[in-house]
Design an enzyme around this catalytic site. Structure first.
Site, PDB file in Angstrom:
ATOM      1  CD  GLU A 119      -2.919  -1.328   2.170  1.00  0.00           C
ATOM      2  OE1 GLU A 119      -2.422  -1.662   3.256  1.00  0.00           O
ATOM      3  OE2 GLU A 119      -4.132  -1.138   2.002  1.00  0.00           O
ATOM      4  CD  GLU A 139      -3.477  -6.234   3.297  1.00  0.00           C
ATOM      5  OE1 GLU A 139      -3.358  -7.037   2.373  1.00  0.00           O
ATOM      6  OE2 GLU A 139      -2.944  -5.114   3.295  1.00  0.00           O
TER       7      GLU A 139
END
Ligand SMILES: CCCCCCCCCCCCC/C=C/C(=O)SCCNC(=O)CCNC(=O)[C@H](O)C(C)(C)COP(=O)(O)OP(=O)(O)OC[C@H]1O[C@@H](n2cnc3c(N)ncnc32)[C@H](O)[C@@H]1OP(=O)(O)O
Length: 268
Positions: A119, A139
């Site tokens: 990210e 995730e």
């Protein structure tokens, strides 16, 4: 016990000045630079210092040791410790992934970039990856989702089916595949991504600071508008143009060309 740092007093992020380039290093190598409150706060302080320094025009972010960033600190989360520094929401990890930074940012992905690590790379303007780097969004396999920009930026930077495969399966991409899909600008030989990113940053820093920042702002803003970016973006483009064209640097750029010399930017 200080998570991840070999010595208790070692800062969780380092800031070095290389001319007009700031090098920020995530510095929790024993935890593969996983993001905990200490690292987020240290990154926040470094970013605020860089933002306030008119002599620093471009930022390179990298990781200490063999990882870029292994994402959110899962051990901190398991121990119900904060993973984000309170009061650093505007900077720190959040600042890195939320475009609170006007100056161009280049990620030197020197190893694992997983979860929050990918990210950060997605939020950076340019990415130079070590040939051994890995990008991934695991995730969902940790009961989470890529909430720090991953699900919002991945489909805008990669083909949607590839973005969905990454985010739904957690499958990592190696540097070559990430470059093929446009997540990476350059792949550097093993161990040279920081050097390559610093060279790229020096090239970017040859541009006038105000023009660099207007360029970054408008490209990201027009990207946010998707296909129907007109006419709102033309108005914003005009506002930015008027400000930059009225700057001393715009005049200096033209003068330097006419006088066959290098420009001396003043950042105003
Ligand atoms: C923020 C903007 C505002 C938005 C608002 C929303 C809120 C945002 C909240 C925050 C962001 C949410 C979205 C992001 C979530 C995540 O990032 S979840 C975590 C994703 N990362 C992972 O799942 C990677 C986990 N690590 C691994 O899979 C492996 O470590 C590895 C990277 C594949 C490397 O394996 P290997 O080479 O075998 O090394 P290890 O022995 O596993 O690791 C070495 C040591 O490092 C520790 N470590 C590694 N990763 C982490 C981690 N993520 N957290 C904590 N610690 C980690 C590992 O435990 C080892 O430590 P020791 O055992 O003490 O040696």
């Amino acid at each position: 016990m200080t998570h991840g740092n070999p010595k208790a007093d070692e800062p969780a992020a380092l800031l070095e000045r290389r001319g007009a380039v700031a090098l920020i290093t995530l510095n929790r190598p024993r935890a593969l630079n996983a993001v905990n409150a200490a690292l987020s706060a240290a990154v926040g302080e470094a970013l605020e210092e860089v933002a306030a320094d008119p002599e620093l025009h471009v930022i390179v972010v990298t990781g200490a040791g063999r990882a870029f960033c292994a994402g959110m600190d899962l051990k901190a989360a398991a121990a119900d410790e904060p993973v984000m520094a309170p009061g650093h929401e505007d900077w720190g990890f959040a600042g890195l992934v939320n475009h609170y930074i006007a100056k161009p940012v280049i990620a030197a992905v020197n190893g694992f970039a997983l979860g929050g690590g990918t990210e950060i790379a997605l939020a950076c303007d340019l990415v130079v990856a070590d040939e051994n780097a890995q990008f991934g969004l695991p995730e969902v396999r940790r009961g989470l989702f890529a909430a720090a920009g991953g699900v919002l930026r991945l489909p805008r930077q990669l083909p949607k089916k590839i973005a969905l495969e990454m985010a739904l399966t957690g499958r990592p991409l190696d540097a070559a595949e990430a470059a093929r899909w446009g997540l990476v600008n350059r792949v550097a030989p093993a161990g040279t991504s920081v050097e390559a990113a610093l060279e790229l940053a020096e090239t970017v820093a040859e541009g006038a600071p105000l023009a660099l920042q207007a360029t970054k702002r408008l490209i990201h803003r027009s990207d946010a508008f998707g296909s129907d970016w007109e006419p709102a973006m033309w108005d914003e483009n005009e506002r930015e143009w008027q400000a930059v064209f009225a700057s001393e640097d715009a005049r200096e750029g033209a003068l330097a060309f006419a006088e066959k010399r290098a420009p001396a930017w003043r950042g105003r």
